[in-house]
Every structure is written in structure tokens, then in C-alpha cells.
Design an enzyme around this catalytic site. Sequence first.
Site, short mmCIF file in Angstrom:
data_model
loop_
_atom_site.label_atom_id
_atom_site.label_comp_id
_atom_site.label_asym_id
_atom_site.label_seq_id
_atom_site.Cartn_x
_atom_site.Cartn_y
_atom_site.Cartn_z
N CYS A 16 -42.45 157.45 -59.29
CA CYS A 16 -43.65 156.28 -59.82
C CYS A 16 -43.03 155.94 -61.65
O CYS A 16 -41.90 155.40 -61.85
CB CYS A 16 -44.30 157.20 -60.03
SG CYS A 16 -46.49 155.57 -59.86
N HIS A 39 -45.10 159.93 -54.31
CA HIS A 39 -45.47 161.37 -54.37
C HIS A 39 -44.59 162.31 -53.90
O HIS A 39 -45.98 162.74 -53.38
CB HIS A 39 -46.38 160.84 -55.25
CG HIS A 39 -46.67 160.36 -56.62
ND1 HIS A 39 -46.26 160.81 -57.66
CD2 HIS A 39 -47.26 159.24 -57.00
CE1 HIS A 39 -46.98 159.74 -59.04
NE2 HIS A 39 -47.57 158.72 -58.25
N GLU A 49 -44.77 165.32 -54.55
CA GLU A 49 -44.58 166.11 -55.07
C GLU A 49 -46.60 166.48 -55.18
O GLU A 49 -47.13 167.84 -54.81
CB GLU A 49 -44.95 166.62 -57.02
CG GLU A 49 -45.52 165.51 -57.68
CD GLU A 49 -45.23 164.04 -58.09
OE1 GLU A 49 -45.88 163.20 -58.95
OE2 GLU A 49 -44.08 163.70 -57.31
#
Length: 226
Positions: free
Chosen positions: A86, A203, A205
Amino acid sequence: MKFGVIVFPGSNCDRDLATVTEGLLHQPTRMIWHQDTDISDIDVIVLPGGFSYGDYLRCGAIARFSSVMRSVIEHANQGKLVLGICNGFQVLTEVGLLPGALIRNRDLHFICDRVPVRVENNQLPWTKKYTSQQVITLPVAHGEGRYYGDEDTIKELEDNHQIVFRYCNLLGEITEDSNPNGSLSNIAGISNKQGNILGMMPHPERASDPLIRATEGRILFEGLLV
């Protein structure tokens, strides 16, 4: 495998990353303040999402001048691994480690959603545990995630298989309707020619913990440990 997570003023996904690398995968992880310059002990550098320096001027424009970035560039030029997620992707384009730019979303709105993306290149350290053309679902949260490059840049990315992820529909079809932000060629993530640097807007994660029943992003990190 030792991970280093860069922390800029305004980063807000740094702890999310450490939760994955250290908490879930049990890998040594060091939080690296943006003024630090010694990252010689690190195998994988990660630039997290967030709003580095408040996104003043434009996303990533100030972070590129942080002291640590000179060390990150040297780390990358040595062939070591660098991941930008990002805002981290935006920083990597600003500093010139990846081509192109991330600009305002097509509809000029901030997008916060879960979207399907297709794995275009599974021959990289990041993607070797995925299958080619595999469709995974990852969260996105950005206002300036629209990938842009001139015609020659896009052609070079295509020719060198540097497009790693594309936005798609649940069937894996690349369509205009499945493109959440207007990125050229539905680009969601790219690598450099060597493949050691990856930038992506989604994302991984945030899709790594069985507790939230979302683990398709965790595979990206696990691939580095094989």
C-alpha cells in the site's frame, strides 16, 4: 529469516506485519525507525501501509527522503528482498525502486474492501507457494492506489512478467468491473526485473490469521521461508 519493518511517522500497519512475521510465523522481526541506517542484519525489508508523513504533498513523496531509504536502496541493489504494501508500494515508486506511479483512484474515493486478485507470476520468492492464475481475496484500503505507467512502461512490465497480481472477479476474469481503482491493466502488484522487490496495493498481512478466517495473504510470507 529476519524481517525488518520500516516505521515512518504515520505508518499504521507496521504492527500488523510484525504480528504476522513474529507472532504467527515465529520469525525474528525488528521495527526499524525511519532515521535508522544500519539494516545489515535484515534479510527482508518491509515498507508497511499507512500515511507516511501524513501523505503531505502526495503519498510517499516525503518518505523517499528518510535516512533509512538510502539503506533500503542498497539492500535492494544487493539482491535482497524488499516488500512494499500500500503506502510502502507508493514509497517504492517514489524512490525509483519500482517503475510507474500510484495516483488518485478513478472515482476519487477512498476504497476499503476485500477484493479478488489473480496471481500472474508464481515464479518469484513471494509467490512460489501460489499456483499460476490462482485467485485469492485480500483487503484493500487506499485513496491513491491507481497504478499508472506510460505505454512503454506497461509493455515492459508485461514482457518481463513483472505484473505479479491483477484485480479480477471471483472467476479469475480480468474485467473493468473487477478493477476497484482504475489501475492500468488491472495491476494490483508488480516486481522489479530481478524479482527481489515487490510492491502491491492489497494487504496480505490483513489476510494471514486463522482467527479471522482469512489466510490467503499469509502464503506470501510463508513462501519466503521455504
